[in-house]
Design a protein around this motif. Structure first.
Motif, PDB file in Angstrom:
ATOM      1  N   THR A   1       0.881  -1.104  -0.008  1.00 62.57           N
ATOM      2  CA  THR A   1       0.127  -0.128  -0.002  1.00 62.57           C
ATOM      3  C   THR A   1       0.701   1.349   0.032  1.00 62.57           C
ATOM      4  O   THR A   1       0.312   2.374   0.054  1.00 62.57           O
ATOM      5  CB  THR A   1      -0.852  -0.013   1.215  1.00 62.57           C
ATOM      6  N   GLU A   2       2.154   1.207  -0.043  1.00 62.48           N
ATOM      7  CA  GLU A   2       3.093   2.181   0.213  1.00 62.48           C
ATOM      8  C   GLU A   2       3.371   2.599  -1.396  1.00 62.48           C
ATOM      9  O   GLU A   2       3.796   2.054  -1.980  1.00 62.48           O
ATOM     10  CB  GLU A   2       4.526   1.600   0.837  1.00 62.48           C
ATOM     11  N   PRO A   3       3.150   3.827  -1.696  1.00 68.96           N
ATOM     12  CA  PRO A   3       3.612   4.271  -2.742  1.00 68.96           C
ATOM     13  C   PRO A   3       5.086   4.263  -3.122  1.00 68.96           C
ATOM     14  O   PRO A   3       6.021   4.221  -2.268  1.00 68.96           O
ATOM     15  CB  PRO A   3       3.344   6.041  -2.766  1.00 68.96           C
ATOM     16  N   PRO A   4       5.328   3.976  -4.394  1.00 66.75           N
ATOM     17  CA  PRO A   4       6.767   3.667  -4.891  1.00 66.75           C
ATOM     18  C   PRO A   4       7.859   4.843  -4.553  1.00 66.75           C
ATOM     19  O   PRO A   4       8.861   4.197  -3.920  1.00 66.75           O
ATOM     20  CB  PRO A   4       6.566   3.596  -6.540  1.00 66.75           C
ATOM     21  N   GLU A   5       7.497   5.866  -4.474  1.00 65.05           N
ATOM     22  CA  GLU A   5       8.470   7.023  -4.069  1.00 65.05           C
ATOM     23  C   GLU A   5       8.753   7.036  -2.340  1.00 65.05           C
ATOM     24  O   GLU A   5       9.970   7.154  -1.986  1.00 65.05           O
ATOM     25  CB  GLU A   5       8.036   8.593  -4.286  1.00 65.05           C
TER      26      GLU A   5
ATOM     27  N   PRO B   1       0.959   9.726   5.718  1.00 63.49           N
ATOM     28  CA  PRO B   1       0.471  10.803   5.444  1.00 63.49           C
ATOM     29  C   PRO B   1       0.414  11.705   6.512  1.00 63.49           C
ATOM     30  O   PRO B   1       0.113  11.680   7.602  1.00 63.49           O
ATOM     31  CB  PRO B   1      -0.770  10.446   4.750  1.00 63.49           C
ATOM     32  N   ALA B   2       0.836  12.849   6.100  1.00 67.37           N
ATOM     33  CA  ALA B   2       0.658  13.994   7.291  1.00 67.37           C
ATOM     34  C   ALA B   2      -0.906  14.506   7.369  1.00 67.37           C
ATOM     35  O   ALA B   2      -1.428  14.715   6.385  1.00 67.37           O
ATOM     36  CB  ALA B   2       1.423  15.242   6.574  1.00 67.37           C
ATOM     37  N   THR B   3      -1.149  14.676   8.809  1.00 69.58           N
ATOM     38  CA  THR B   3      -2.439  15.155   9.144  1.00 69.58           C
ATOM     39  C   THR B   3      -2.240  16.629   9.353  1.00 69.58           C
ATOM     40  O   THR B   3      -1.264  17.283   9.762  1.00 69.58           O
ATOM     41  CB  THR B   3      -2.900  14.376  10.096  1.00 69.58           C
TER      42      THR B   3
ATOM     43  N   GLY C   1      12.815  13.978  -5.749  1.00 71.86           N
ATOM     44  CA  GLY C   1      12.237  12.772  -5.032  1.00 71.86           C
ATOM     45  C   GLY C   1      11.678  13.222  -3.779  1.00 71.86           C
ATOM     46  O   GLY C   1      11.948  14.348  -3.198  1.00 71.86           O
ATOM     47  N   LEU C   2      11.262  12.354  -2.816  1.00 72.94           N
ATOM     48  CA  LEU C   2      11.089  12.515  -1.733  1.00 72.94           C
ATOM     49  C   LEU C   2      12.009  12.837  -0.779  1.00 72.94           C
ATOM     50  O   LEU C   2      12.976  12.413  -0.716  1.00 72.94           O
ATOM     51  CB  LEU C   2       9.838  11.317  -1.176  1.00 72.94           C
ATOM     52  N   ARG C   3      11.847  13.940   0.022  1.00 77.79           N
ATOM     53  CA  ARG C   3      13.115  14.620   0.838  1.00 77.79           C
ATOM     54  C   ARG C   3      12.237  15.072   2.242  1.00 77.79           C
ATOM     55  O   ARG C   3      11.184  15.372   2.288  1.00 77.79           O
ATOM     56  CB  ARG C   3      13.537  15.746   0.266  1.00 77.79           C
ATOM     57  N   LEU C   4      13.286  14.966   3.358  1.00 75.07           N
ATOM     58  CA  LEU C   4      12.815  15.377   4.578  1.00 75.07           C
ATOM     59  C   LEU C   4      12.648  16.937   4.388  1.00 75.07           C
ATOM     60  O   LEU C   4      13.557  17.545   3.500  1.00 75.07           O
ATOM     61  CB  LEU C   4      13.956  15.103   5.671  1.00 75.07           C
ATOM     62  N   LEU C   5      11.766  17.650   5.145  1.00 76.56           N
ATOM     63  CA  LEU C   5      11.714  19.133   4.912  1.00 76.56           C
ATOM     64  C   LEU C   5      12.311  19.832   6.190  1.00 76.56           C
ATOM     65  O   LEU C   5      11.799  19.674   7.211  1.00 76.56           O
ATOM     66  CB  LEU C   5      10.434  19.615   4.631  1.00 76.56           C
ATOM     67  N   LEU C   6      13.095  20.709   6.121  1.00 75.79           N
ATOM     68  CA  LEU C   6      13.488  21.575   7.371  1.00 75.79           C
ATOM     69  C   LEU C   6      13.126  22.801   7.097  1.00 75.79           C
ATOM     70  O   LEU C   6      13.661  23.701   5.989  1.00 75.79           O
ATOM     71  CB  LEU C   6      15.170  21.414   7.382  1.00 75.79           C
ATOM     72  N   PRO C   7      12.174  23.444   8.023  1.00 72.10           N
ATOM     73  CA  PRO C   7      11.759  24.714   7.911  1.00 72.10           C
ATOM     74  C   PRO C   7      12.819  25.782   8.170  1.00 72.10           C
ATOM     75  O   PRO C   7      13.647  25.746   8.921  1.00 72.10           O
ATOM     76  CB  PRO C   7      10.382  24.808   8.606  1.00 72.10           C
ATOM     77  N   ALA C   8      12.253  27.037   7.522  1.00 68.37           N
ATOM     78  CA  ALA C   8      12.985  28.296   7.978  1.00 68.37           C
ATOM     79  C   ALA C   8      12.289  28.794   8.979  1.00 68.37           C
ATOM     80  O   ALA C   8      11.062  29.054   8.843  1.00 68.37           O
ATOM     81  CB  ALA C   8      13.355  29.310   6.978  1.00 68.37           C
TER      82      ALA C   8
END
Length: 144
Positions: A28-32, A89-91, A135-142
């Protein structure tokens, strides 16, 4: 006149159960997401903190000191075995809890990534992640 009820024999019953259960057991996991998880696990297990660092997308305005802290944190993290990486998925609640008010992200977040180390206290870090051109990446905010 007696009513005739169809008899469900064990083979028919098993076939029905499998028909219902098998789709739920499939990926059920998307390929990316799967590719990101496998890459993260491989790099972590190999102790390649510098390459893990490349899986982070930084928002414009993230200061060099914060980037260095992320680099050091990943170097420390790879000293410990990885217990689990969970990508969901983020809520709206995740966004509220993980994103400081007024912070900006480089890309829209779609997932939370929870990394749990195999330590006595199960040290855990949680990130927002999203699709980027790389591709999919961790996101670090400013921060504001």
């Amino acid at each position: 006149m007696p009513t005739v009820r169809p008899r469900l024999t064990p083979p028919i019953l098993w076939a029905l159960l499998l028909a219902i259960a098998l789709p739920a057991c499939g990926p059920t996991e998307p390929p990316e997401v799967r590719a990101f998880r496998e890459t993260y696990q491989r790099l972590h297990n190999a102790g390649k903190a510098a390459e893990l660092y490349e899986l982070i997308a930084f928002a414009p305005g993230v200061p060099p000191a914060t980037r260095q802290h992320a680099r050091l944190a990943l170097r420390e993290e790879t000293r410990w075995p990885l217990r689990r990486i969970l990508i969901q998925p983020a809520t709206p609640e995740d966004l509220q809890n993980l994103l400081p008010k007024g912070a900006t992200l480089p890309y829209p977040p779609e997932y939370t990534v929870t990394v749990t180390l195999d330590t006595d206290d199960r040290l855990t870090s949680q990130w927002l992640a999203g699709p980027t051109p790389q591709g999919l990446r961790l996101l670090l905010p400013a921060l504001p």
